[in-house]
Design a protein around this motif. Structure first.
Motif, PDB file in Angstrom:
ATOM      1  N   GLU A  86      -8.719  32.497 -16.868  1.00  0.00           N
ATOM      2  CA  GLU A  86      -9.402  33.389 -15.923  1.00  0.00           C
ATOM      3  C   GLU A  86     -10.128  34.501 -16.659  1.00  0.00           C
ATOM      4  O   GLU A  86     -11.266  34.853 -16.306  1.00  0.00           O
ATOM      5  CB  GLU A  86      -8.378  33.966 -14.940  1.00  0.00           C
ATOM      6  CG  GLU A  86      -8.996  34.714 -13.768  1.00  0.00           C
ATOM      7  CD  GLU A  86      -9.362  36.151 -14.098  1.00  0.00           C
ATOM      8  OE1 GLU A  86     -10.343  36.669 -13.525  1.00  0.00           O
ATOM      9  OE2 GLU A  86      -8.685  36.765 -14.955  1.00  0.00           O
ATOM     10  N   ARG A  87      -9.513  35.039 -17.711  1.00  0.00           N
ATOM     11  CA  ARG A  87     -10.164  36.107 -18.476  1.00  0.00           C
ATOM     12  C   ARG A  87     -11.231  35.539 -19.413  1.00  0.00           C
ATOM     13  O   ARG A  87     -12.282  36.154 -19.604  1.00  0.00           O
ATOM     14  CB  ARG A  87      -9.119  36.903 -19.257  1.00  0.00           C
ATOM     15  CG  ARG A  87      -8.109  37.616 -18.355  1.00  0.00           C
ATOM     16  CD  ARG A  87      -7.185  38.515 -19.147  1.00  0.00           C
ATOM     17  NE  ARG A  87      -7.800  39.797 -19.439  1.00  0.00           N
ATOM     18  CZ  ARG A  87      -7.308  40.682 -20.312  1.00  0.00           C
ATOM     19  NH1 ARG A  87      -6.203  40.394 -21.006  1.00  0.00           N
ATOM     20  NH2 ARG A  87      -7.915  41.835 -20.520  1.00  0.00           N
ATOM     21  N   ALA A  91     -13.250  33.185 -18.864  1.00  0.00           N
ATOM     22  CA  ALA A  91     -14.471  32.929 -18.086  1.00  0.00           C
ATOM     23  C   ALA A  91     -15.295  34.186 -17.885  1.00  0.00           C
ATOM     24  O   ALA A  91     -16.495  34.108 -17.610  1.00  0.00           O
ATOM     25  CB  ALA A  91     -14.101  32.323 -16.734  1.00  0.00           C
ATOM     26  N   ARG A  92     -14.696  35.344 -18.052  1.00  0.00           N
ATOM     27  CA  ARG A  92     -15.401  36.606 -17.801  1.00  0.00           C
ATOM     28  C   ARG A  92     -16.130  37.132 -19.034  1.00  0.00           C
ATOM     29  O   ARG A  92     -16.997  38.016 -18.897  1.00  0.00           O
ATOM     30  CB  ARG A  92     -14.402  37.640 -17.275  1.00  0.00           C
ATOM     31  CG  ARG A  92     -13.863  37.268 -15.895  1.00  0.00           C
ATOM     32  CD  ARG A  92     -12.588  38.004 -15.538  1.00  0.00           C
ATOM     33  NE  ARG A  92     -12.786  39.456 -15.534  1.00  0.00           N
ATOM     34  CZ  ARG A  92     -11.766  40.316 -15.467  1.00  0.00           C
ATOM     35  NH1 ARG A  92     -10.512  39.885 -15.448  1.00  0.00           N
ATOM     36  NH2 ARG A  92     -12.008  41.609 -15.452  1.00  0.00           N
ATOM     37  N   TRP A  93     -15.822  36.616 -20.239  1.00  0.00           N
ATOM     38  CA  TRP A  93     -16.539  37.097 -21.416  1.00  0.00           C
ATOM     39  C   TRP A  93     -17.022  35.973 -22.330  1.00  0.00           C
ATOM     40  O   TRP A  93     -17.906  36.182 -23.161  1.00  0.00           O
ATOM     41  CB  TRP A  93     -15.675  38.053 -22.232  1.00  0.00           C
ATOM     42  CG  TRP A  93     -14.439  37.427 -22.839  1.00  0.00           C
ATOM     43  CD1 TRP A  93     -13.192  37.356 -22.295  1.00  0.00           C
ATOM     44  CD2 TRP A  93     -14.346  36.792 -24.118  1.00  0.00           C
ATOM     45  NE1 TRP A  93     -12.330  36.706 -23.140  1.00  0.00           N
ATOM     46  CE2 TRP A  93     -13.006  36.365 -24.277  1.00  0.00           C
ATOM     47  CE3 TRP A  93     -15.245  36.553 -25.154  1.00  0.00           C
ATOM     48  CZ2 TRP A  93     -12.547  35.683 -25.414  1.00  0.00           C
ATOM     49  CZ3 TRP A  93     -14.807  35.887 -26.294  1.00  0.00           C
ATOM     50  CH2 TRP A  93     -13.475  35.462 -26.411  1.00  0.00           C
ATOM     51  N   PHE A 123     -15.712  43.281 -23.247  1.00  0.00           N
ATOM     52  CA  PHE A 123     -14.780  43.005 -22.155  1.00  0.00           C
ATOM     53  C   PHE A 123     -13.523  43.865 -22.274  1.00  0.00           C
ATOM     54  O   PHE A 123     -13.073  44.467 -21.299  1.00  0.00           O
ATOM     55  CB  PHE A 123     -14.422  41.521 -22.157  1.00  0.00           C
ATOM     56  CG  PHE A 123     -13.349  41.142 -21.183  1.00  0.00           C
ATOM     57  CD1 PHE A 123     -13.610  41.103 -19.824  1.00  0.00           C
ATOM     58  CD2 PHE A 123     -12.083  40.813 -21.625  1.00  0.00           C
ATOM     59  CE1 PHE A 123     -12.620  40.754 -18.922  1.00  0.00           C
ATOM     60  CE2 PHE A 123     -11.083  40.462 -20.726  1.00  0.00           C
ATOM     61  CZ  PHE A 123     -11.353  40.428 -19.370  1.00  0.00           C
ATOM     62  N   ALA A 179     -18.252  45.075 -18.723  1.00  0.00           N
ATOM     63  CA  ALA A 179     -18.388  43.688 -18.301  1.00  0.00           C
ATOM     64  C   ALA A 179     -19.762  43.131 -18.656  1.00  0.00           C
ATOM     65  O   ALA A 179     -20.783  43.814 -18.497  1.00  0.00           O
ATOM     66  CB  ALA A 179     -18.153  43.575 -16.801  1.00  0.00           C
ATOM     67  N   GLY A 198     -20.903  40.391 -17.197  1.00  0.00           N
ATOM     68  CA  GLY A 198     -21.376  39.623 -16.056  1.00  0.00           C
ATOM     69  C   GLY A 198     -21.255  38.138 -16.343  1.00  0.00           C
ATOM     70  O   GLY A 198     -20.225  37.668 -16.806  1.00  0.00           O
ATOM     71  N   ASP A 199     -22.319  37.402 -16.080  1.00  0.00           N
ATOM     72  CA  ASP A 199     -22.338  35.967 -16.393  1.00  0.00           C
ATOM     73  C   ASP A 199     -22.544  35.810 -17.893  1.00  0.00           C
ATOM     74  O   ASP A 199     -23.614  36.160 -18.419  1.00  0.00           O
ATOM     75  CB  ASP A 199     -23.482  35.307 -15.626  1.00  0.00           C
ATOM     76  CG  ASP A 199     -23.651  33.838 -15.973  1.00  0.00           C
ATOM     77  OD1 ASP A 199     -22.825  33.292 -16.733  1.00  0.00           O
ATOM     78  OD2 ASP A 199     -24.628  33.230 -15.499  1.00  0.00           O
TER      79      ASP A 199
END
Length: 213
Positions: A49-50, A52-54, A145, A150, A152-153
């Motif tokens: 989950e993390r 995917a964010r960075w 991150f 953030a 983002g994408d």
């Protein structure tokens, strides 16, 4: 947001040739220090989950013995998983290995990421230019991150003008390290630099500026 070029330049890089015979390898290493606890960094690099964010969406089982797939990138097997200090995977094939080592430094963490492949595959230390800039952006995204900035994408972020300029600085930094390492000839380095620019800095000239139409 911080100056990404300065962030890229601040990283420490190594290129070495080790082993002998059929076991001879080219190993590319990037090291960075994060103002975050080692448990937090470990979680950020092993929790899908993390990630995917960075970095990118990752499917599969990130425990030792499991297999995984990075969306739009490589897949492989988890070779080592010793929280919170050591993680290693095959990357796109059994002879391509990526190792992460996390070392606590007070409240901060030192991260070392090594990508090793056989010399027969890399050709020479100039092969660092095909993977080093990509890993630079990865550990840069991780730093942002962890600090709450953030991206983002991640895919859109990696294609942004700011990251492309950071990639240009990364290519020059890796080229300098390869030359100093003595692991590649000048023609090999120049050829790899040209290929890296085409891959990592589309639309920019050799100075990292937008090319004229």
């Amino acid at each position: 947001m911080r100056d990404l070029v300065e962030e890229i330049v601040a990283a420490h890089r190594d290129v070495v040739r080790r082993g002998e015979g059929d076991g001879e390898l080219i190993a590319v290493t990037v090291r960075r220090r994060y103002d975050a606890a080692v448990a937090d960094v470990w979680d950020a690099v092993t929790d899908p989950e993390r990630l995917a964010r960075w970095f990118a969406p990752v499917s599969g089982d990130l425990r030792e013995g499991g297999s995984f797939q990075v969306e739009g990138n490589a897949g492989g097997e988890v070779l080592e998983c010793r929280p919170p200090s050591a993680f290693a995977v095959s990357w796109g094939g059994p002879e391509s290995v990526v190792r992460l080592r996390l070392t606590p430094d007070g409240a901060a963490t030192e991260l070392a990421l090594e990508h090793s492949v056989p010399v027969a595959f890399a050709g020479s230390g100039a092969g660092a230019l095909y993977v080093g800039p990509g890993w630079d952006v990865g550990v840069l995204g991780l730093g942002l991150f962890l600090s709450g900035e953030a991206v983002g994408d991640p895919v859109a972020w990696e294609a942004s003008p700011e990251v492309l300029r950071a990639n240009a600085a990364s290519i020059e930094a890796w080229a300098d390290v390869v030359r100093a390492s003595g692991t590649a000839g000048s023609d090999e380095v120049e050829g790899a630099v040209a290929a890296a620019r085409a891959q990592f800095t589309p639309g920019l000239d050799a100075e990292g500026q937008a090319a004229e139409a």
